[in-house]
Design a protein around this motif. Structure first.
Motif, mmCIF file in Angstrom:
data_model
loop_
_atom_site.group_PDB
_atom_site.id
_atom_site.type_symbol
_atom_site.label_atom_id
_atom_site.label_comp_id
_atom_site.label_asym_id
_atom_site.label_seq_id
_atom_site.Cartn_x
_atom_site.Cartn_y
_atom_site.Cartn_z
ATOM 1 N N ASP A 70 7.006 -8.922 -0.497
ATOM 2 C CA ASP A 70 8.099 -8.418 0.334
ATOM 3 C C ASP A 70 7.681 -8.106 1.766
ATOM 4 O O ASP A 70 8.469 -7.541 2.527
ATOM 5 C CB ASP A 70 8.709 -7.169 -0.327
ATOM 6 C CG ASP A 70 9.408 -7.525 -1.630
ATOM 7 O OD1 ASP A 70 10.067 -8.589 -1.673
ATOM 8 O OD2 ASP A 70 9.281 -6.761 -2.612
ATOM 9 N N THR A 71 6.451 -8.460 2.156
ATOM 10 C CA THR A 71 6.070 -8.249 3.562
ATOM 11 C C THR A 71 6.757 -9.318 4.416
ATOM 12 O O THR A 71 7.188 -10.348 3.892
ATOM 13 C CB THR A 71 4.543 -8.352 3.762
ATOM 14 O OG1 THR A 71 4.129 -9.672 3.390
ATOM 15 C CG2 THR A 71 3.787 -7.341 2.928
ATOM 16 N N VAL A 72 6.820 -9.077 5.725
ATOM 17 C CA VAL A 72 7.507 -10.051 6.589
ATOM 18 C C VAL A 72 6.639 -11.275 6.864
ATOM 19 O O VAL A 72 7.142 -12.319 7.277
ATOM 20 C CB VAL A 72 7.928 -9.398 7.932
ATOM 21 C CG1 VAL A 72 9.006 -8.354 7.700
ATOM 22 C CG2 VAL A 72 6.724 -8.785 8.668
ATOM 23 N N ASP A 73 5.323 -11.145 6.628
ATOM 24 C CA ASP A 73 4.426 -12.233 7.031
ATOM 25 C C ASP A 73 3.320 -12.552 6.019
ATOM 26 O O ASP A 73 2.383 -13.282 6.337
ATOM 27 C CB ASP A 73 3.789 -11.884 8.390
ATOM 28 C CG ASP A 73 3.154 -10.488 8.366
ATOM 29 O OD1 ASP A 73 3.041 -9.896 7.263
ATOM 30 O OD2 ASP A 73 2.776 -9.990 9.433
ATOM 31 N N GLY A 74 3.401 -11.964 4.812
ATOM 32 C CA GLY A 74 2.387 -12.258 3.783
ATOM 33 C C GLY A 74 1.006 -11.719 4.113
ATOM 34 O O GLY A 74 0.005 -12.244 3.624
ATOM 35 N N SER B 65 7.562 10.780 7.780
ATOM 36 C CA SER B 65 6.662 9.823 7.150
ATOM 37 C C SER B 65 6.793 8.489 7.876
ATOM 38 O O SER B 65 7.891 8.094 8.261
ATOM 39 C CB SER B 65 6.962 9.678 5.660
ATOM 40 O OG SER B 65 8.322 9.473 5.444
ATOM 41 N N MET B 66 5.644 7.852 8.086
ATOM 42 C CA MET B 66 5.615 6.578 8.824
ATOM 43 C C MET B 66 5.056 5.493 7.912
ATOM 44 O O MET B 66 3.980 5.644 7.352
ATOM 45 C CB MET B 66 4.735 6.721 10.069
ATOM 46 C CG MET B 66 4.754 5.476 10.878
ATOM 47 S SD MET B 66 3.856 5.445 12.454
ATOM 48 C CE MET B 66 3.136 6.963 12.728
ATOM 49 N N VAL B 67 5.816 4.413 7.785
ATOM 50 C CA VAL B 67 5.410 3.330 6.894
ATOM 51 C C VAL B 67 4.718 2.230 7.704
ATOM 52 O O VAL B 67 5.251 1.768 8.711
ATOM 53 C CB VAL B 67 6.642 2.749 6.160
ATOM 54 C CG1 VAL B 67 6.217 1.658 5.189
ATOM 55 C CG2 VAL B 67 7.391 3.856 5.420
ATOM 56 N N VAL B 68 3.520 1.853 7.254
ATOM 57 C CA VAL B 68 2.733 0.814 7.944
ATOM 58 C C VAL B 68 2.461 -0.269 6.900
ATOM 59 O O VAL B 68 1.515 -0.170 6.124
ATOM 60 C CB VAL B 68 1.378 1.392 8.431
ATOM 61 C CG1 VAL B 68 0.655 0.388 9.304
ATOM 62 C CG2 VAL B 68 1.575 2.713 9.154
ATOM 63 N N SER B 69 3.328 -1.284 6.822
ATOM 64 C CA SER B 69 3.265 -2.157 5.638
ATOM 65 C C SER B 69 3.675 -3.598 5.908
ATOM 66 O O SER B 69 4.057 -4.297 4.984
ATOM 67 C CB SER B 69 4.180 -1.584 4.554
ATOM 68 O OG SER B 69 5.550 -1.712 4.944
ATOM 69 N N HIS B 70 3.598 -4.065 7.156
ATOM 70 C CA HIS B 70 4.078 -5.421 7.475
ATOM 71 C C HIS B 70 5.513 -5.599 6.987
ATOM 72 O O HIS B 70 5.876 -6.646 6.459
ATOM 73 C CB HIS B 70 3.158 -6.497 6.867
ATOM 74 C CG HIS B 70 1.869 -6.653 7.618
ATOM 75 N ND1 HIS B 70 1.666 -7.601 8.605
ATOM 76 C CD2 HIS B 70 0.725 -5.945 7.543
ATOM 77 C CE1 HIS B 70 0.440 -7.489 9.092
ATOM 78 N NE2 HIS B 70 -0.148 -6.476 8.475
#
Ligand code: NAD
Length: 260
Positions: free
Chosen positions: A219-223, A250-255
């Motif tokens: 589900d990442t935008v770029d794998g 909260s900050m999400v860092v997940s592509h």
């Protein structure tokens, strides 16, 4: 002047992976990371690595689930440096199994490291932060603070719980200028994830490559995997914040795996 000049930062689970990178980066910007880890040998090695770069660092043995060890470790830091400016509550483990036969002992072990550990280190550190009228607390959440995945019942439960703890501390800490925030990474290639890939492949009956492509990065935008550096950027952003407005977040860092 660097962002962390003279700042003392306890980072739990900093002998490895994400926590180690956070410690290295705080030291590189003039702070003094306290590497608090179950694995004292690896914590000492991380501190030696930082000192080899001409920076300061300190290692303490700390099982975050052990009230006595947490209080003793924090007391050691106070005895040496006289203050704690930053707590990064990061120590964690992963255990993947279906909920239907998840062993109770594993459930309790995981919740204890993530939640009891966050509570005990928070309680021990904020006493000193309140006295100093300053503090920055950052919890290591996960995309699993927002989303669920199969096989990860206690992990998802614990990571959601940390968001609640941060919100309470944001309220109680406000009058003492103590902020509390959560960083929520996607999958990062650390020992914690490397161990999980074959385990998930076994549980789901698929190949390790399929676990990476169809489970972890689907589900990442770029794998792409998130990196320790990406996560450290976000943690340092909260930890360096000059204002007290940035709290309870909260900050999400997940592509882009999870978008809020
Ligand atoms: P890691 O296995 O590389 O490092 C974890 C560290 O925690 C180790 O040094 C270990 O000794 C320490 N630790 C374990 N139990 C402890 C205890 N009881 N007391 C003190 N220290 C203890 O793992 P990582 O991937 O760097 O994970 C760090 C944090 O990031 C965890 O909270 C994890 O849930 C979170 N996280 C990781 C990922 C990922 O994909 N790697 C994603 C989101 C969140």
């Amino acid at each position: 002047m660097s962002r962390f000049d003279g700042r003392v930062a306890i980072v739990t689970g900093a002998a490895s992976g994400i926590g180690k990178e956070i410690a290295l980066r705080i030291a590189a910007e003039g702070g003094i990371p306290v590497i608090a880890d179950l694995n004292l040998e690896a914590a000492n090695a991380a501190a030696t690595e930082i000192k080899a770069h001409g920076r300061d660092a300190f290692a303490v043995a700390m099982n975050v689930t052990d009230e006595e060890q947490v209080d003793k470790g924090v007391a050691e830091v106070i005895a040496k440096f006289g203050k704690i400016d930053i707590l990064v509550s990061n120590a964690g483990i992963q255990i993947v199994k279906p909920l239907v036969d998840f062993p109770y002992a594993d459930w309790k072990k995981l919740l204890s490291i993530h939640l009891d550990g966050a509570f005990l280190t928070t309680r021990a550190c904020i006493k000193h932060m309140y006295a100093a009228n300053y503090g920055r607390v950052v919890y290591m959440g996960s995309v699993h603070s927002k989303e669920a995945s199969k096989l990860k019942a206690p992990y998802v439960t614990a990571k959601h719980g940390l968001v609640g703890l941060a919100k309470v501390l944001a309220k109680e800490g406000a009058e003492h200028h103590v902020t509390a925030n959560v960083v929520c990474p996607g999958f990062v290639r650390t020992p914690l994830v490397d161990k999980q890939i074959p385990e998930q492949a076994h549980e789901l009956g698929i190949t390790e490559e399929q676990v990476i492509k169809t489970v972890m990065l689907k589900d990442t935008v770029d794998g792409e995997f998130t990196t320790v550096d990406d996560v450290a950027d976000a943690v340092l952003f909260f930890a360096a914040s000059k204002n007290n407005a940035l709290t309870g977040q909260s900050m999400v860092v997940s592509h882009g795996w999870f978008m809020q």
